[in-house]
Write a protein that holds these residues in place. Structure first.
Motif, PDB file in Angstrom:
ATOM      1  N   TYR A 118       8.883  12.977 -13.497  1.00 37.67           N
ATOM      2  CA  TYR A 118       9.393  12.801 -12.135  1.00 37.67           C
ATOM      3  C   TYR A 118       9.345  11.324 -11.752  1.00 37.67           C
ATOM      4  N   LEU A 119       8.240  10.670 -12.094  1.00 37.59           N
ATOM      5  CA  LEU A 119       8.084   9.254 -11.765  1.00 37.59           C
ATOM      6  C   LEU A 119       9.159   8.406 -12.445  1.00 37.59           C
ATOM      7  N   MET A 159     -11.892   7.254 -15.271  1.00 45.66           N
ATOM      8  CA  MET A 159     -11.405   6.971 -13.927  1.00 45.66           C
ATOM      9  C   MET A 159      -9.906   6.698 -13.960  1.00 45.66           C
ATOM     10  N   THR A 160      -9.182   7.351 -13.079  1.00 51.01           N
ATOM     11  CA  THR A 160      -7.755   7.078 -12.930  1.00 51.01           C
ATOM     12  C   THR A 160      -7.579   5.711 -12.289  1.00 51.01           C
ATOM     13  N   GLY A 161      -6.690   4.895 -12.844  1.00 52.38           N
ATOM     14  CA  GLY A 161      -6.499   3.566 -12.278  1.00 52.38           C
ATOM     15  C   GLY A 161      -5.469   2.756 -13.048  1.00 52.38           C
ATOM     16  N   HIS A 162      -5.283   1.516 -12.607  1.00 54.97           N
ATOM     17  CA  HIS A 162      -4.314   0.601 -13.215  1.00 54.97           C
ATOM     18  C   HIS A 162      -4.995  -0.711 -13.565  1.00 54.97           C
ATOM     19  N   ASP A 163      -4.658  -1.264 -14.710  1.00 52.30           N
ATOM     20  CA  ASP A 163      -5.201  -2.557 -15.117  1.00 52.30           C
ATOM     21  C   ASP A 163      -4.148  -3.307 -15.916  1.00 52.30           C
ATOM     22  N   GLU A 164      -3.479  -4.249 -15.263  1.00 56.93           N
ATOM     23  CA  GLU A 164      -2.487  -5.113 -15.918  1.00 56.93           C
ATOM     24  C   GLU A 164      -1.474  -4.325 -16.748  1.00 56.93           C
ATOM     25  N   GLY A 165      -0.884  -3.318 -16.147  1.00 51.55           N
ATOM     26  CA  GLY A 165       0.170  -2.562 -16.814  1.00 51.55           C
ATOM     27  C   GLY A 165      -0.285  -1.304 -17.504  1.00 51.55           C
ATOM     28  N   VAL A 166      -1.594  -1.156 -17.697  1.00 52.41           N
ATOM     29  CA  VAL A 166      -2.129   0.059 -18.319  1.00 52.41           C
ATOM     30  C   VAL A 166      -2.535   1.030 -17.211  1.00 52.41           C
ATOM     31  N   ILE A 167      -1.838   2.163 -17.154  1.00 57.47           N
ATOM     32  CA  ILE A 167      -2.167   3.199 -16.172  1.00 57.47           C
ATOM     33  C   ILE A 167      -2.935   4.299 -16.886  1.00 57.47           C
ATOM     34  N   THR A 168      -4.187   4.469 -16.473  1.00 52.32           N
ATOM     35  CA  THR A 168      -5.030   5.524 -17.025  1.00 52.32           C
ATOM     36  C   THR A 168      -5.057   6.685 -16.040  1.00 52.32           C
ATOM     37  N   VAL A 169      -4.803   7.885 -16.538  1.00 53.31           N
ATOM     38  CA  VAL A 169      -4.874   9.085 -15.707  1.00 53.31           C
ATOM     39  C   VAL A 169      -5.885  10.031 -16.333  1.00 53.31           C
ATOM     40  N   ALA A 170      -6.906  10.385 -15.561  1.00 53.92           N
ATOM     41  CA  ALA A 170      -7.926  11.314 -16.050  1.00 53.92           C
ATOM     42  C   ALA A 170      -7.322  12.703 -16.210  1.00 53.92           C
ATOM     43  N   LEU A 171      -7.550  13.319 -17.354  1.00 52.96           N
ATOM     44  CA  LEU A 171      -6.972  14.628 -17.647  1.00 52.96           C
ATOM     45  C   LEU A 171      -7.398  15.673 -16.624  1.00 52.96           C
ATOM     46  N   ARG A 172      -8.612  15.551 -16.085  1.00 51.10           N
ATOM     47  CA  ARG A 172      -9.097  16.562 -15.145  1.00 51.10           C
ATOM     48  C   ARG A 172      -8.256  16.616 -13.870  1.00 51.10           C
ATOM     49  N   GLU A 173      -7.470  15.560 -13.589  1.00 48.21           N
ATOM     50  CA  GLU A 173      -6.599  15.578 -12.407  1.00 48.21           C
ATOM     51  C   GLU A 173      -5.533  16.658 -12.513  1.00 48.21           C
ATOM     52  N   ALA A 174      -5.250  17.115 -13.729  1.00 51.35           N
ATOM     53  CA  ALA A 174      -4.266  18.186 -13.915  1.00 51.35           C
ATOM     54  C   ALA A 174      -4.880  19.563 -13.744  1.00 51.35           C
ATOM     55  N   ASN A 175      -6.200  19.618 -13.580  1.00 56.49           N
ATOM     56  CA  ASN A 175      -6.890  20.882 -13.324  1.00 56.49           C
ATOM     57  C   ASN A 175      -6.898  21.110 -11.814  1.00 56.49           C
ATOM     58  N   ASP A 176      -6.172  22.108 -11.350  1.00 51.84           N
ATOM     59  CA  ASP A 176      -5.983  22.306  -9.913  1.00 51.84           C
ATOM     60  C   ASP A 176      -7.307  22.473  -9.173  1.00 51.84           C
ATOM     61  N   ALA A 177      -8.221  23.241  -9.746  1.00 54.64           N
ATOM     62  CA  ALA A 177      -9.508  23.486  -9.086  1.00 54.64           C
ATOM     63  C   ALA A 177     -10.320  22.201  -8.982  1.00 54.64           C
ATOM     64  N   PHE A 197       0.450   9.253  -9.921  1.00 53.31           N
ATOM     65  CA  PHE A 197       1.409   8.432 -10.672  1.00 53.31           C
ATOM     66  C   PHE A 197       2.137   7.465  -9.750  1.00 53.31           C
ATOM     67  N   ARG A 198       2.552   7.955  -8.592  1.00 50.21           N
ATOM     68  CA  ARG A 198       3.296   7.094  -7.674  1.00 50.21           C
ATOM     69  C   ARG A 198       2.403   5.999  -7.090  1.00 50.21           C
ATOM     70  N   HIS A 199       1.142   6.293  -6.888  1.00 52.31           N
ATOM     71  CA  HIS A 199       0.207   5.285  -6.394  1.00 52.31           C
ATOM     72  C   HIS A 199      -0.050   4.228  -7.462  1.00 52.31           C
ATOM     73  N   GLU A 200      -0.390   4.644  -8.669  1.00 55.74           N
ATOM     74  CA  GLU A 200      -0.752   3.679  -9.709  1.00 55.74           C
ATOM     75  C   GLU A 200       0.434   2.808 -10.108  1.00 55.74           C
ATOM     76  N   ILE A 201       1.638   3.355 -10.092  1.00 60.56           N
ATOM     77  CA  ILE A 201       2.803   2.527 -10.426  1.00 60.56           C
ATOM     78  C   ILE A 201       3.035   1.500  -9.329  1.00 60.56           C
ATOM     79  N   GLY A 202       2.533   1.782  -8.118  1.00 60.57           N
ATOM     80  CA  GLY A 202       2.603   0.788  -7.050  1.00 60.57           C
ATOM     81  C   GLY A 202       1.820  -0.463  -7.406  1.00 60.57           C
ATOM     82  N   HIS A 203       0.651  -0.296  -8.023  1.00 67.17           N
ATOM     83  CA  HIS A 203      -0.127  -1.449  -8.472  1.00 67.17           C
ATOM     84  C   HIS A 203       0.648  -2.242  -9.531  1.00 67.17           C
ATOM     85  N   TYR A 204       1.283  -1.518 -10.427  1.00 69.38           N
ATOM     86  CA  TYR A 204       2.073  -2.191 -11.470  1.00 69.38           C
ATOM     87  C   TYR A 204       3.183  -3.024 -10.847  1.00 69.38           C
ATOM     88  N   TYR A 205       3.877  -2.463  -9.855  1.00 73.90           N
ATOM     89  CA  TYR A 205       4.988  -3.197  -9.254  1.00 73.90           C
ATOM     90  C   TYR A 205       4.518  -4.271  -8.274  1.00 73.90           C
TER      91      TYR A 205
END
Length: 370
Positions: A118-119, A159-177, A197-205
């Motif tokens: 989607y992103l 930790m989900t976050g952005h660092d100089e173009g590297v977007i890390t997403v913690a797998l547990r974020e896909a667990n709804d509970a 995804f939309r937040h972290e890409i904001g840091h990239y841009y």
């Protein structure tokens, strides 16, 4: 998100579809044309597409291939035409994916991929610069989808976050509970995988369109001085919470943390708005809540939110739509779909993002920073 149509039988299709529900043809998303294509196997009737796929109807063009992640039901995109790439435009940005031999990881990874697609759909339609990273800190973009380490010391977590173009997403974020638990613990109105995804890409841009494009002063006039210590600001936020009255100037409480987070949160909301508006218009949704006096909230819109020249046009379409969708959710006993208030100050921050995205002259007005 647009609606699509099966070229073979006319059935309505959605972005996530891998097959037409009426004629059972395989369908694939073509990123070059921003459309879903109904396909027939190139190896003829009864084939399984080993030799590629052709648009339904016998198009004589060269066969197209699916992204290799389609084998895991994690992608429905075609690789770019005329290439020998294994991955589609969206999956080519992956650097790390979870260990799929671990039970449950495949399902969680599919959810991350759905949000990431989607992103990338939005970034392509907005014609934003997007370069695949070749090596660390080269100004490109890459995604790391990571699970928490087993037996990590002191309960260490990714930790989900952005660092100089590297977007890390913690797998547990896909667990709804797990995600809902974190939302409640952090006092958030809203927490979704796509929102991350939309937040972290904001840091990239911010790096690409602000820092590296010589727009620091213009951005600081709207979002505040980003040179303040980020770590200290984060500590203050988690110890004291957001300042009183933050709702008047920030789109979320987390946006109050630091100008970088204010920018990223506002960027995420801009993507929320344009994509949701495109979906509403694709369905022909018209908001009509007229009042006896004035023009009320009645709006009739026919424009592409992804290419709108005027932010006012977007805002006039968005505000009445949020009233209706929130009321619909309440009728079902659900929380508001968009539990946020766009004040005049927040609207100007969104306008800045709109101007930045479309390469328009940036607003000169300086906003009051809380």
């Amino acid at each position: 998100m647009k609606l699509f149509c099966c070229q073979a039988c006319g059935q309505m299709l959605f972005f996530e579809n891998v097959r037409c529900e009426r004629c059972s043809r395989r369908v694939g998303y073509c990123s070059e044309g921003a459309t879903l294509i109904a396909l027939d196997p190139a190896d003829g009737e009864g084939g399984v597409g080993v030799g590629g796929w052709l648009p339904a109807g016998g198009d004589a063009s060269a066969p197209r291939m699916f992204c290799v992640n389609a084998e895991q039901d994690a992608c429905n995109w075609l690789v770019p035409a005329g290439t020998e790439d294994q991955f589609c435009v969206a999956c080519a940005f992956n650097r790390v994916i979870p260990d799929l031999t671990v039970e449950g990881n495949l399902e969680l990874w599919r959810k991350l991929e759905a949000a990431k697609h989607y992103l990338i759909y939005s970034l392509l339609l907005l014609k934003l610069p997007i370069k695949k990273s070749v090596e660390a800190a080269d100004g490109g973009l890459t995604f790391d989808f990571m699970d928490d380490p087993l037996g990590g010391e002191d309960g260490q977590k990714v930790m989900t976050g952005h660092d100089e173009g590297v977007i890390t997403v913690a797998l547990r974020e896909a667990n709804d509970a797990e995600r809902e638990k974190m939302r409640l613990e952090m006092g958030e109105y809203y927490r979704t995988v796509l929102g991350h995804f939309r937040h972290e890409i904001g840091h990239y841009y911010w790096n690409v369109l602000v820092r590296d494009a010589g727009q620091l002063e213009a951005c600081r006039a709207v979002f505040g001085d980003d040179s303040q210590d980020y770590g200290a600001a984060l500590t203050v936020h988690y110890e004291n919470g957001p300042p009183v009255g933050w709702q008047a100037t920030y789109v979320s409480s987390y946006a109050t943390t630091h100008p970088w987070e204010d920018f990223a949160e506002t960027w995420a909301h801009y993507l929320h708005i344009v994509d949701t508006l495109q979906t509403a218009m694709a369905f022909g949704l018209v908001v009509d809540t007229t009042t006896p006096e004035g023009d009320g909230l009645e709006r009739h819109f026919n424009f592409d939110p992804y290419s709108a020249g005027s932010f006012d046009e977007i805002l006039k379409a968005w505000l009445p739509l949020t009233v209706v969708v929130n009321a619909l959710n309440r009728s079902m006993g659900q929380a508001d779909l968009y539990p946020f208030v766009i004040t005049p100050v927040i609207a100007e921050k969104l306008r800045f993002i709109h101007q930045l995205v479309h390469g328009l002259p940036l607003a000169d007005a300086k906003l009051e920073a809380a």
